[in-house]
Design an enzyme around this catalytic site. Structure first.
Site, short mmCIF file in Angstrom:
data_model
loop_
_atom_site.label_atom_id
_atom_site.label_comp_id
_atom_site.label_asym_id
_atom_site.label_seq_id
_atom_site.Cartn_x
_atom_site.Cartn_y
_atom_site.Cartn_z
N ASP A 9 41.81 -54.76 -0.12
CA ASP A 9 43.24 -54.49 -0.49
C ASP A 9 43.47 -55.20 -1.78
OD1 ASP A 9 46.02 -53.62 -0.16
OD2 ASP A 9 46.54 -55.70 0.47
N SER A 10 44.75 -54.76 -2.36
CA SER A 10 45.03 -55.45 -3.76
C SER A 10 45.46 -57.07 -3.29
CB SER A 10 46.13 -54.90 -4.18
OG SER A 10 47.22 -54.80 -3.18
N TYR A 41 49.15 -53.24 -7.03
CA TYR A 41 48.54 -52.03 -7.67
C TYR A 41 49.67 -50.92 -7.59
CZ TYR A 41 43.61 -53.04 -6.88
OH TYR A 41 42.28 -53.48 -7.10
N GLY A 42 50.64 -51.03 -6.88
CA GLY A 42 51.76 -49.93 -6.86
C GLY A 42 52.36 -49.55 -7.97
N CYS A 72 44.26 -50.14 1.86
CA CYS A 72 45.41 -50.01 0.98
C CYS A 72 45.62 -48.69 0.65
CB CYS A 72 45.11 -50.80 -0.43
SG CYS A 72 46.11 -50.60 -1.80
N ASN A 73 46.97 -48.02 0.91
CA ASN A 73 47.33 -46.90 0.75
C ASN A 73 47.28 -46.36 -0.69
OD1 ASN A 73 49.13 -45.60 3.44
ND2 ASN A 73 48.98 -48.11 3.35
N THR A 74 47.81 -47.28 -1.59
CA THR A 74 47.87 -46.93 -3.11
C THR A 74 46.20 -46.77 -3.54
OG1 THR A 74 49.54 -48.77 -3.18
CG2 THR A 74 48.67 -47.87 -5.17
N GLU A 153 56.66 -64.11 1.07
CA GLU A 153 57.26 -64.42 2.56
C GLU A 153 58.75 -64.52 2.62
OE1 GLU A 153 54.31 -66.55 5.24
OE2 GLU A 153 54.34 -67.97 3.33
N CYS A 184 51.97 -48.25 3.23
CA CYS A 184 51.71 -49.52 2.60
C CYS A 184 51.16 -50.67 3.59
CB CYS A 184 52.40 -50.06 1.79
SG CYS A 184 52.13 -51.62 0.84
N THR A 185 49.95 -51.25 3.41
CA THR A 185 49.61 -52.04 4.21
C THR A 185 50.02 -53.27 4.62
OG1 THR A 185 47.67 -52.46 2.90
CG2 THR A 185 47.35 -51.01 4.64
N HIS A 186 51.18 -53.65 3.58
CA HIS A 186 52.21 -54.79 3.74
C HIS A 186 52.98 -54.55 4.71
CE1 HIS A 186 50.29 -55.92 -0.12
NE2 HIS A 186 50.62 -57.17 0.09
N1 DGL Z 1 48.90 -52.86 0.25
C1 DGL Z 1 48.91 -51.74 -0.82
C2 DGL Z 1 49.15 -50.45 -0.13
O1 DGL Z 1 48.73 -50.31 1.15
C3 DGL Z 1 49.93 -52.02 -1.71
C4 DGL Z 1 50.15 -53.39 -2.48
C5 DGL Z 1 50.25 -53.23 -3.76
O2 DGL Z 1 51.26 -52.78 -4.56
O3 DGL Z 1 49.44 -53.68 -4.44
O4 DGL Z 1 49.61 -49.59 -0.85
#
Ligand code: DGL
Length: 264
Positions: A9-10, A41-42, A72-74, A153, A184-186
């Site tokens: 992931d990023s 990354y977004g 990471c979806n991005t 956080e 998004c995995t966050h």
């Molecule tokens: N966690 C990343 C995702 O699933 C995005 C975070 C980012 O913008 O880097 O897209």
């Protein structure tokens, strides 16, 4: 012997996926890479995301992983196909599993996808879902403030998450959706709050959690599942020194983590 699963992931977001893989597949070892130097990354271009993701994936392959999960979806939206064409170990992303689960969950065929700017603009969920069921309407909503909020956080501050959700998602309240994909995995960190925001009567899906299930399917099919006897230590790598990463990782995974800094 190659026996670890590479998870990328990023930043910290993919830890929600790593945690789920650890829970579902306790015999497996994870090598995690967080590209904190280039996070987020977004808001990057497709070429930048591919370049950064490929470097990290190469690093993980050189460490001897047996498969890669783009948690990471991005990165999945930008780089999955490119990487799958280039490397011959199993590489999966988080979008397909999340899309399939959304198709299964929706009863009124109206799905909202929350993601980064890149993921929303790429319409990757819309494409995946429509490939399978073109009757489903997919609404993409970019939430560029969510990642920085979670990384900082902000959710630990009383009332802050509710305010954020209200500010960003107010227009989605008018949609007749019955399913929300956390693209998004966050975002699973905010899952309960998002459920509450929609009155607890909407299904909220974590793409990352769905991907964790796919890992066992892929490994099982390739006869690569790990026997308990050979379990080794999980490893964590980051592209820049970050106490912040170590603190969040230690908190989320409930043991002390000191990631190794690598220059890729
Ligand atoms: N966690 C990343 C995702 O699933 C995005 C975070 C980012 O913008 O880097 O897209």
């Amino acid at each position: 012997m190659k026996n670890a699963i590479g998870v990328f992931d990023s930043g910290v977001g993919g830890l929600t996926v790593a945690r789920e893989i650890m829970r579902q597949l306790p015999n497996e070892t994870i090598y995690y890479f967080g590209d904190v130097k280039n996070c987020p990354y977004g808001d990057k271009t497709k070429d930048e995301i591919i370049k950064n993701t490929e470097k990290a994936v190469e690093f993980l392959i050189n460490q001897g992983v047996k498969m890669i999960v783009l948690a990471c979806n991005t990165a999945t939206a930008a780089a999955l196909e490119y990487l799958q064409d280039r490397y011959n170990l199993p590489i999966i992303g988080v979008v397909q599993p999340g899309a399939r689960r959304a198709i299964q969950a929706t009863e009124n065929n109206n799905v909202l996808v929350l993601g980064t700017q890149f993921t929303a603009d790429s319409k990757v969920y819309d494409k995946e879902i429509k490939n399978i069921n073109s009757d489903i309407v997919v609404y993409d909503k970019a939430c560029p403030t969510f990642c920085p909020f979670i990384e900082a956080e902000g959710n630990l501050v009383e009332g802050a998450t509710q305010k954020l959700l209200k500010d960003v998602l107010f227009d989605t309240k008018l949609l007749d959706i019955d399913t929300v994909v956390l693209g998004c995995t966050h975002y699973p960190i905010l899952k309960k709050d998002i459920e509450e925001y929609y009155g607890n009567n909407i299904k909220v899906i974590s793409s990352g959690h769905e991907a964790a299930r796919d890992v066992s399917t892929v490994l099982g099919y390739a006869k690569l599942l790990q026997k308990k006897l050979n379990k080794t230590e999980h490893k964590f790598f980051i592209s820049k020194e970050s106490e912040h990463f170590n603190n969040i990782a230690s908190k989320w995974l409930k043991h002390t983590i000191k990631a190794e800094v690598v220059d890729i």
